[in-house]
Design an enzyme around this catalytic site. Sequence first.
Site, PDB file in Angstrom:
ATOM      1  N   ASN A   1       1.111  -1.278  -0.213  1.00 26.28           N
ATOM      2  CA  ASN A   1      -0.242  -0.259  -0.095  1.00 26.28           C
ATOM      3  C   ASN A   1       1.451   1.431   0.143  1.00 26.28           C
ATOM      4  O   ASN A   1       0.636   2.061  -0.615  1.00 26.28           O
ATOM      5  CB  ASN A   1      -0.944   0.330   1.345  1.00 26.28           C
ATOM      6  CG  ASN A   1      -2.514  -0.365   0.701  1.00 26.28           C
ATOM      7  OD1 ASN A   1      -2.843  -0.254   0.140  1.00 26.28           O
ATOM      8  ND2 ASN A   1      -2.348  -2.115   1.411  1.00 26.28           N
TER       9      ASN A   1
ATOM     10  N   ASP B   1     -10.707   0.315  13.823  1.00 31.32           N
ATOM     11  CA  ASP B   1     -11.145  -0.423  12.997  1.00 31.32           C
ATOM     12  C   ASP B   1     -12.490   0.513  13.189  1.00 31.32           C
ATOM     13  O   ASP B   1     -13.488  -0.063  12.537  1.00 31.32           O
ATOM     14  CB  ASP B   1     -11.543  -1.958  12.668  1.00 31.32           C
ATOM     15  CG  ASP B   1     -10.067  -2.228  12.416  1.00 31.32           C
ATOM     16  OD1 ASP B   1      -9.020  -1.148  11.716  1.00 31.32           O
ATOM     17  OD2 ASP B   1      -9.838  -3.426  12.945  1.00 31.32           O
TER      18      ASP B   1
ATOM     19  N   HIS C   1      -8.305  -0.770   5.894  1.00 31.79           N
ATOM     20  CA  HIS C   1      -8.765  -2.642   6.914  1.00 31.79           C
ATOM     21  C   HIS C   1      -8.784  -3.355   5.294  1.00 31.79           C
ATOM     22  O   HIS C   1      -9.376  -3.494   4.565  1.00 31.79           O
ATOM     23  CB  HIS C   1      -9.739  -2.364   7.789  1.00 31.79           C
ATOM     24  CG  HIS C   1     -10.252  -3.218   7.925  1.00 31.79           C
ATOM     25  ND1 HIS C   1      -9.241  -3.581   9.379  1.00 31.79           N
ATOM     26  CD2 HIS C   1     -10.466  -4.591   8.173  1.00 31.79           C
ATOM     27  CE1 HIS C   1      -9.341  -4.896   9.617  1.00 31.79           C
ATOM     28  NE2 HIS C   1     -10.918  -5.190   9.016  1.00 31.79           N
TER      29      HIS C   1
ATOM     30  N   ASN D   1      -6.390   5.224   7.865  1.00 30.05           N
ATOM     31  CA  ASN D   1      -6.272   3.523   7.598  1.00 30.05           C
ATOM     32  C   ASN D   1      -7.067   2.717   6.301  1.00 30.05           C
ATOM     33  O   ASN D   1      -8.463   3.502   6.046  1.00 30.05           O
ATOM     34  CB  ASN D   1      -6.973   2.847   9.398  1.00 30.05           C
ATOM     35  CG  ASN D   1      -6.673   1.861   9.466  1.00 30.05           C
ATOM     36  OD1 ASN D   1      -5.494   1.248   9.212  1.00 30.05           O
ATOM     37  ND2 ASN D   1      -7.242   0.424   9.958  1.00 30.05           N
TER      38      ASN D   1
HETATM   39  C1  GRF Z   1      -3.173  -4.999   4.139  1.00 26.34           C
HETATM   40  O1  GRF Z   1      -4.360  -5.780   3.360  1.00 26.34           O
HETATM   41  C2  GRF Z   1      -3.973  -3.786   4.882  1.00 26.34           C
HETATM   42  O2  GRF Z   1      -5.342  -3.489   5.001  1.00 26.34           O
HETATM   43  C3  GRF Z   1      -3.852  -4.218   6.050  1.00 26.34           C
HETATM   44  O3  GRF Z   1      -2.368  -5.125   5.712  1.00 26.34           O
HETATM   45  C4  GRF Z   1      -1.727  -5.783   4.746  1.00 26.34           C
HETATM   46  C5  GRF Z   1      -1.219  -4.427   4.547  1.00 26.34           C
HETATM   47  O4  GRF Z   1       0.190  -4.878   3.453  1.00 26.34           O
HETATM   48  N1  GRF Z   1      -4.092  -3.061   6.769  1.00 26.34           N
HETATM   49  P1  GRF Z   1       1.151  -3.867   2.496  1.00 26.34           P
HETATM   50  O5  GRF Z   1       2.082  -4.252   4.414  1.00 26.34           O
HETATM   51  O6  GRF Z   1       0.966  -2.752   2.474  1.00 26.34           O
HETATM   52  O7  GRF Z   1       1.084  -5.025   1.390  1.00 26.34           O
END
Ligand code: GRF
Length: 224
Positions: free
Chosen positions: A16, A150, A114, A112
């Site tokens: 992300n 969340d 989720h 955030n």
């Molecule tokens: C993602 O699935 C996010 O929604 C969750 O942790 C994961 C992080 O993945 N909270 P990355 O480190 O961004 O690949």
Amino acid sequence: MSKLRLAVMVSGGGTNLQSILDACVSGRIDAEVAVVLCNVADAYALERARQTGVPGVYVPAGRKSGTVEWEAADAEHLRLLAQYGVELICMAGYMRRLGPMVYQAYQGRVLNIHPALLPSFMGAHGQRDAVEYGVPISGCTVHFADEQFDTGPVIIQAAVPVLPGDDEASLGARILMQEHRIYPQAIQWYAQGRLRVEGRRVIVEKAPPPTMAEAIISPGLETR
Ligand code: GRF
């Protein structure tokens, strides 16, 4: 016009984070990542920051809320956020609770992501819990974060089917593809000043209609 300055908070691989860094470079979002804050010393997310020339800082955060280590992290976060002139905090796979001083200073300025359709499957294992529960549709959510986990107002969600034979990893990969689409979009709406919170509801000014050829129905309907 100066760009919105982001802190991205991470604990893991940072896909992300990468989607946010890429969206900043491509101009999809009018923001720049001022600093990456990470509670895991060898997380690959820190390497992604390094490769992009963005400062990445390891801040040990302690496992439990309320401990001395956790309170020290709160103070250190606040100091770093000020040092880097951060305007919006984006938690992206950050597996710790932020402290009260940060929330106080950044009220309404913490996002955030989720990996489930909140309020379903809150907690650290949204993908696994969806598979175990047996739902045929899950997804992901970007929301304003508050001091609970969340629970803050929802900005945008994407739904994906849970397919036969899916496990945590395969469902997680399908969800991640959508995370990488919706998180930059939510940040851009914030950067454009288009998000307004009314109680539990987030109003997106001039929101485009939902992206859907048709509803996701899973398993599909049979035609006859
Ligand atoms: C993602 O699935 C996010 O929604 C969750 O942790 C994961 C992080 O993945 N909270 P990355 O480190 O961004 O690949």
